[in-house]
Write an enzyme that holds these catalytic residues in place. Sequence first.
Site: not given
Ligand code: DAS
Length: 337
Positions: A15, A94-95
């Site tokens: 993200t 983040t995932d």
């Molecule tokens: N798009 C998701 C990821 O790449 C969520 C994020 O980045 O926050 O993990």
Amino acid sequence: MARKPKIHVIGTGGTISGAGDTATAGAYQSGAVEAAQLIAAVDGLDRLADVSAETIFATGSENLGPVQWRQLARRIEEVCASNDVDGVVVTHGTDTLEEAAFYLDLVCRANKPVALTAAMRPATALSADGPANLFQAALSISSPHFQGGGVFVVMNTQVIAGWQAIKTSSVALDSFCAYPGGSVARVVGESLMMIGGRQSSPLAGRFHGVLEKDEELPVVDIVALRGGCGDRPLSNANTNDCKGLVIAGFGSGTMPDTLAAEAADMARSGTVVVVSSRVGRVMVSAHSTSTRLDDGVIPSGCLNPQKSAVLLSLALADGLDAAEIAGLFQLFSASSQ
Ligand code: DAS
């Protein structure tokens, strides 16, 4: 370090590098913005450090796993071997950030600090959080406090030991916390407030040898339990090709008696079985889980299911047996004084 620190940024997507059609759009394309563009958007970063950048992946971190983590770890070690680099920042989704950070802690032996950072809003968003997180990550690894190396997650002013980062919210900006410890430091403006010791993991760099091998890690699956599941999660699971299995049990590692019996049978038949918990802040000990000590099912200590799977897959890749693996998980458990 009289001169400005030299920091290398490695972009992997997520993200933080996302782009939406408008500043308030909920949908966005993950990984659309190159790392070089991300650093250009961070006011003040050039005053702080000399920053170089590269992008090795451009996708959501839901698409990253052990193959990409190994590629990233090898690139980090290459970059850190250069005298022209004082530290590395990795921009990441983040995932699966917590698994990537734990994997890097377990395999990297770079003697320079590595900070993973991310964002909960895309780069094009109103009040995007990525630029501030990127600045704070660069500030942290430029600090003398972190010149000894180590893997960290820097998000929303928190500096967290990489192995302790857990994601606690799907949408909040304050979406990471440190568990079982607390933050190592807090970023306040352009300063760092040191809170706790470096808190390296008990196995930092223990699996560096895996980076030299071109083999994929052994398959380790996770089964999640629901109330009333009985032994279905195991009797229905296709566990034929997995050498290791993690059970995301209830509370402090409990599970239905019928499932505990099935797990013990699997352990006896040669699958290495670890029991963790579906709760956010896990603590599973030999005395709190439903299986008996001599069943051979390994309690995960403070490691959640996804981190247990990372450690279990690396330990299996290293050729360790169930008893040796149990000893490694014990390092993440409470020990009688
Ligand atoms: N798009 C998701 C990821 O790449 C969520 C994020 O980045 O926050 O993990």
